[in-house]
Design a protein around this motif. Structure first.
Motif, PDB file in Angstrom:
ATOM      1  N   ALA A  31      19.625  10.344  -0.275  1.00  0.00           N
ATOM      2  CA  ALA A  31      19.244  11.856  -0.111  1.00  0.00           C
ATOM      3  C   ALA A  31      17.750  11.749  -0.169  1.00  0.00           C
ATOM      4  CB  ALA A  31      19.803  12.627  -1.336  1.00  0.00           C
ATOM      5  N   ILE A  32      17.085  10.966  -0.415  1.00  0.00           N
ATOM      6  CA  ILE A  32      15.447  10.766  -0.493  1.00  0.00           C
ATOM      7  C   ILE A  32      14.891  11.065   1.035  1.00  0.00           C
ATOM      8  CG2 ILE A  32      13.523   9.729  -1.145  1.00  0.00           C
ATOM      9  CD1 ILE A  32      15.071   8.335  -3.148  1.00  0.00           C
ATOM     10  N   ALA A  33      14.131  11.897   1.202  1.00  0.00           N
ATOM     11  CA  ALA A  33      13.408  12.164   2.398  1.00  0.00           C
ATOM     12  C   ALA A  33      11.909  11.377   2.407  1.00  0.00           C
ATOM     13  CB  ALA A  33      12.994  13.693   2.744  1.00  0.00           C
ATOM     14  N   PHE A  34      11.990  10.093   3.049  1.00  0.00           N
ATOM     15  CA  PHE A  34      10.761   9.164   2.776  1.00  0.00           C
ATOM     16  C   PHE A  34       9.930   9.659   3.852  1.00  0.00           C
ATOM     17  CE2 PHE A  34      14.002   6.632   0.611  1.00  0.00           C
ATOM     18  CZ  PHE A  34      13.129   6.278  -0.530  1.00  0.00           C
ATOM     19  N   PRO A  35       8.550   9.579   3.803  1.00  0.00           N
ATOM     20  CA  PRO A  35       7.625   9.937   4.852  1.00  0.00           C
ATOM     21  C   PRO A  35       7.720   8.575   5.735  1.00  0.00           C
ATOM     22  CG  PRO A  35       6.534   9.441   2.893  1.00  0.00           C
ATOM     23  CD  PRO A  35       7.796   9.591   2.309  1.00  0.00           C
ATOM     24  N   PRO A  36       7.153   9.014   7.031  1.00  0.00           N
ATOM     25  CA  PRO A  36       7.467   7.777   7.949  1.00  0.00           C
ATOM     26  C   PRO A  36       6.144   6.825   7.558  1.00  0.00           C
ATOM     27  CG  PRO A  36       6.379   9.674   9.063  1.00  0.00           C
ATOM     28  CD  PRO A  36       6.849  10.082   7.554  1.00  0.00           C
ATOM     29  N   ILE A  37       6.560   5.458   8.166  1.00  0.00           N
ATOM     30  CA  ILE A  37       5.501   4.533   7.906  1.00  0.00           C
ATOM     31  C   ILE A  37       4.056   4.952   8.326  1.00  0.00           C
ATOM     32  CG2 ILE A  37       4.802   2.028   8.435  1.00  0.00           C
ATOM     33  CD1 ILE A  37       7.261   2.241   6.462  1.00  0.00           C
ATOM     34  N   ARG A  38       3.256   4.937   7.865  1.00  0.00           N
ATOM     35  CA  ARG A  38       1.758   5.131   8.072  1.00  0.00           C
ATOM     36  C   ARG A  38       1.069   3.934   8.836  1.00  0.00           C
ATOM     37  NH1 ARG A  38      -3.366   6.545   4.255  1.00  0.00           N
ATOM     38  NH2 ARG A  38      -4.274   8.390   5.693  1.00  0.00           N
ATOM     39  N   TRP A  39       1.134   4.083  10.011  1.00  0.00           N
ATOM     40  CA  TRP A  39       0.531   3.055  10.956  1.00  0.00           C
ATOM     41  C   TRP A  39      -1.095   3.428  11.203  1.00  0.00           C
ATOM     42  CZ3 TRP A  39       2.953  -1.233  12.285  1.00  0.00           C
ATOM     43  CH2 TRP A  39       4.135  -1.293  12.377  1.00  0.00           C
ATOM     44  N   ILE A  40      -1.709   2.171  10.959  1.00  0.00           N
ATOM     45  CA  ILE A  40      -3.209   2.232  11.051  1.00  0.00           C
ATOM     46  C   ILE A  40      -3.704   1.877  12.502  1.00  0.00           C
ATOM     47  CG2 ILE A  40      -5.429   1.489   9.836  1.00  0.00           C
ATOM     48  CD1 ILE A  40      -3.391   3.158   8.234  1.00  0.00           C
ATOM     49  N   VAL A  41      -3.209   0.604  12.976  1.00  0.00           N
ATOM     50  CA  VAL A  41      -3.283  -0.131  14.046  1.00  0.00           C
ATOM     51  C   VAL A  41      -1.818  -0.096  14.570  1.00  0.00           C
ATOM     52  CG1 VAL A  41      -4.107  -1.788  15.907  1.00  0.00           C
ATOM     53  CG2 VAL A  41      -5.402  -1.115  13.785  1.00  0.00           C
ATOM     54  N   GLY A  43       1.909  -0.678  15.833  1.00  0.00           N
ATOM     55  CA  GLY A  43       2.617  -1.834  16.110  1.00  0.00           C
ATOM     56  C   GLY A  43       1.963  -3.173  15.326  1.00  0.00           C
ATOM     57  N   TYR A  44       0.762  -3.067  14.871  1.00  0.00           N
ATOM     58  CA  TYR A  44       0.141  -4.167  14.266  1.00  0.00           C
ATOM     59  C   TYR A  44      -0.225  -4.204  12.854  1.00  0.00           C
ATOM     60  CZ  TYR A  44      -0.139  -5.809  19.020  1.00  0.00           C
ATOM     61  OH  TYR A  44       0.293  -6.074  20.458  1.00  0.00           O
ATOM     62  N   VAL A  45      -0.760  -3.206  12.416  1.00  0.00           N
ATOM     63  CA  VAL A  45      -1.040  -3.109  10.906  1.00  0.00           C
ATOM     64  C   VAL A  45      -0.807  -1.746  10.551  1.00  0.00           C
ATOM     65  CG1 VAL A  45      -3.075  -2.830   9.434  1.00  0.00           C
ATOM     66  CG2 VAL A  45      -3.366  -4.158  11.544  1.00  0.00           C
ATOM     67  N   SER A  46      -0.002  -1.760   9.286  1.00  0.00           N
ATOM     68  CA  SER A  46       0.713  -0.593   8.757  1.00  0.00           C
ATOM     69  C   SER A  46       0.031  -0.469   7.394  1.00  0.00           C
ATOM     70  CB  SER A  46       2.090  -0.642   8.781  1.00  0.00           C
ATOM     71  OG  SER A  46       2.651  -1.679   8.028  1.00  0.00           O
ATOM     72  N   GLU A  47       0.430   0.520   6.505  1.00  0.00           N
ATOM     73  CA  GLU A  47       0.177   0.643   5.249  1.00  0.00           C
ATOM     74  C   GLU A  47       0.771  -0.406   4.390  1.00  0.00           C
ATOM     75  OE1 GLU A  47       3.148   3.383   2.887  1.00  0.00           O
ATOM     76  OE2 GLU A  47       3.151   4.231   5.090  1.00  0.00           O
ATOM     77  N   GLY A  48      -0.002  -0.968   3.382  1.00  0.00           N
ATOM     78  CA  GLY A  48       0.446  -2.131   2.722  1.00  0.00           C
ATOM     79  C   GLY A  48      -0.733  -3.410   2.813  1.00  0.00           C
ATOM     80  N   LEU A  49      -0.348  -4.503   2.403  1.00  0.00           N
ATOM     81  CA  LEU A  49      -1.090  -5.534   2.465  1.00  0.00           C
ATOM     82  C   LEU A  49      -0.726  -6.504   3.700  1.00  0.00           C
ATOM     83  CD1 LEU A  49      -3.172  -7.696   1.300  1.00  0.00           C
ATOM     84  CD2 LEU A  49      -1.302  -8.674  -0.393  1.00  0.00           C
ATOM     85  N   GLY A  50      -1.910  -6.866   4.481  1.00  0.00           N
ATOM     86  CA  GLY A  50      -1.489  -7.727   5.626  1.00  0.00           C
ATOM     87  C   GLY A  50      -2.557  -8.870   5.560  1.00  0.00           C
ATOM     88  N   GLN A 180      -1.120  -6.113  -3.488  1.00  0.00           N
ATOM     89  CA  GLN A 180      -0.088  -5.368  -2.462  1.00  0.00           C
ATOM     90  C   GLN A 180       0.383  -4.135  -3.046  1.00  0.00           C
ATOM     91  OE1 GLN A 180       3.321  -5.416  -3.334  1.00  0.00           O
ATOM     92  NE2 GLN A 180       3.929  -4.736  -1.135  1.00  0.00           N
ATOM     93  N   ARG A 181       0.507  -4.060  -4.565  1.00  0.00           N
ATOM     94  CA  ARG A 181       1.255  -2.798  -5.063  1.00  0.00           C
ATOM     95  C   ARG A 181       0.069  -1.700  -4.945  1.00  0.00           C
ATOM     96  NH1 ARG A 181       1.102  -4.805  -9.985  1.00  0.00           N
ATOM     97  NH2 ARG A 181       3.187  -6.051  -9.601  1.00  0.00           N
ATOM     98  N   TRP A 182      -1.087  -2.151  -5.077  1.00  0.00           N
ATOM     99  CA  TRP A 182      -2.171  -0.938  -4.969  1.00  0.00           C
ATOM    100  C   TRP A 182      -2.121  -0.408  -3.305  1.00  0.00           C
ATOM    101  CZ3 TRP A 182      -6.255  -0.033  -1.690  1.00  0.00           C
ATOM    102  CH2 TRP A 182      -7.180   1.210  -1.968  1.00  0.00           C
ATOM    103  N   ALA A 183      -2.104  -1.420  -2.476  1.00  0.00           N
ATOM    104  CA  ALA A 183      -2.190  -0.683  -1.018  1.00  0.00           C
ATOM    105  C   ALA A 183      -0.942   0.172  -0.632  1.00  0.00           C
ATOM    106  CB  ALA A 183      -2.232  -2.021  -0.142  1.00  0.00           C
ATOM    107  N   THR A 184       0.369  -0.551  -1.301  1.00  0.00           N
ATOM    108  CA  THR A 184       1.385   0.166  -0.951  1.00  0.00           C
ATOM    109  C   THR A 184       1.661   1.542  -1.423  1.00  0.00           C
ATOM    110  OG1 THR A 184       2.738  -1.949  -0.634  1.00  0.00           O
ATOM    111  CG2 THR A 184       3.944  -0.140  -1.290  1.00  0.00           C
ATOM    112  N   ASP A 185       1.254   1.783  -3.078  1.00  0.00           N
ATOM    113  CA  ASP A 185       1.458   2.897  -3.736  1.00  0.00           C
ATOM    114  C   ASP A 185       0.503   3.761  -2.918  1.00  0.00           C
ATOM    115  OD1 ASP A 185       3.183   1.717  -5.218  1.00  0.00           O
ATOM    116  OD2 ASP A 185       1.757   1.368  -6.927  1.00  0.00           O
ATOM    117  N   ARG A 186      -0.825   3.392  -2.747  1.00  0.00           N
ATOM    118  CA  ARG A 186      -1.547   4.476  -2.172  1.00  0.00           C
ATOM    119  C   ARG A 186      -1.491   4.536  -0.706  1.00  0.00           C
ATOM    120  NH1 ARG A 186      -1.911   3.361  -6.841  1.00  0.00           N
ATOM    121  NH2 ARG A 186      -3.779   3.849  -8.255  1.00  0.00           N
ATOM    122  N   ARG A 187      -0.832   4.014   0.162  1.00  0.00           N
ATOM    123  CA  ARG A 187      -0.558   4.100   1.516  1.00  0.00           C
ATOM    124  C   ARG A 187      -1.730   3.604   2.196  1.00  0.00           C
ATOM    125  NH1 ARG A 187       2.857   8.659   3.788  1.00  0.00           N
ATOM    126  NH2 ARG A 187       3.537   6.866   5.129  1.00  0.00           N
TER     127      ARG A 187
END
Length: 336
Positions: A31-41, A43-50, A180-187
């Motif tokens: 039932a949770i409405a999650f926001p879409p993945i936040r893409w930075i580049v 197809g290659y770089v998204s929110e989180g740790l890369g 990794q946790r900081w990047a994911t939590d802060r998007r």
């Protein structure tokens, strides 16, 4: 007394203080409405740790700079991928401001045509991950309007020393877990540059220097590599589709040229055509493999497809010839 029953009051107190799982039903999760993945580049770089890994002097910093400028300006990454504009922090711990300036001048030699790079900020000194790094990142995040990308160049400069009470996997994983946790939590996307070990590996993720704990903790792993077929960028992650792209590097500029398999196949076809055109007589797949250095199985598959497309012609049993070298068979004499 051993084996004696525990008094009820004592048992109830122990149960009251016992740790318990925080459980969530599947119905609640769905039932949770999650926001879409936040893409930075995209197809290659998204929110989180890369982790962007590659051999030394292969151009990792130039590629990271390409992404940083594309995001800071809302421009094109690798020549063709549109990026939403946002604030970028480049933590450059190896080059210094003189070299940074030189790289920008190479990319934009005409100052009048240089884009506005005000949203790209630089740091040349940083504490270790376990000694205030995350606090400094948070201070940057809350100070800008739209934090989107952080580049750490290179990871080894901020990675703490291994814990003697842990094996290398545990030590590497725990070193990156907070980031990794900081990047994911802060998007926010955090891309840490890292080296690959000598000799390579069958699995691209095994090529990272250090233990598998690094790639296990990271949300996305990107591997920049070069071989006889050119330069490729391999990407695999939790939210990104696995792919391998072909890149071209000229004067500090990275350009995406297509999917690596397609580019490699095109290059191999060209190699076969050149070899056949230079040949004085038809060649078999084994002979082509020997001259070109390609695998026999790949040669056979390509020749079958090329013959079907009319790019090469069969000449005798199991041999092929370039169309320009094909000799038209003489017509049989009129039987009359």
């Amino acid at each position: 007394m051993d084996g004696a029953p525990i008094p009820i009051a004592e048992f109830e107190r122990s149960q009251k203080n016992a740790p318990r799982f925080a459980r969530t039903s599947t119905t609640s999760i769905m039932a949770i409405a999650f926001p879409p993945i936040r893409w930075i580049v995209p197809g290659y770089v998204s929110e989180g740790l890369g982790i962007l890994a590659g051999r030394q002097k292969l151009g990792k910093t130039w590629l990271a700079l390409d992404w940083a400028i594309a995001v800071a300006c809302g421009g094109m990454a690798m020549g063709s991928i549109a990026c939403d504009q946002g604030d970028v922090l480049y933590i450059d711990l190896e080059n210094g401001q003189r070299r940074i300036q030189a790289r920008i001048n190479i990319l934009f030699p005409d100052q009048r045509r240089r884009p506005d790079l005000a949203r790209l900020e630089w740091v040349n000194d940083a504490p270790a991950l376990n000694k205030g790094f995350l606090d400094a990142l948070e201070d940057w995040r809350v100070s800008v309007d739209n934090p989107r990308l952080v580049i750490v160049d290179v990871l080894q400069r901020v990675k703490p020393a291994g814990n003697p009470n842990q094996n290398s996997y545990e030590s590497d994983y725990s070193a990156l877990a907070g980031l990794q946790r900081w990047a994911t939590d802060r998007r926010v996307a955090v891309v840490a540059l890292h080296h690959t070990r000598k000799g390579g590996a069958d699995d691209p993720l095994e090529a990272l220097s250090g233990s598998n704990g690094l790639s296990a903790c990271a949300d996305t792993t990107l591997l920049l590599d070069r071989d006889q077929n050119g330069t490729t960028l391999y990407v695999r992650g939790r939210d990104v589709e696995e792919k391998e792209s072909a890149l071209k590097f000229v004067s500090g500029i990275w350009t995406l040229t297509g999917e690596a398999a397609d580019v490699r196949r095109s290059s191999e076809r060209g190699n076969i055509l050149v070899t056949l055109e230079d040949a004085e007589e038809p060649m078999s797949p084994s002979e082509l493999a020997h001259v070109t250095g390609m695998k026999n199985g790949n040669i056979r598959r390509l020749l079958h497809a090329m013959a079907k497309a009319g790019e090469v012609q069969k000449s005798g049993r199991g041999k092929y010839v370039h169309p320009n070298n094909a000799v038209e068979k003489p017509r049989s004499a009129d039987p009359r």
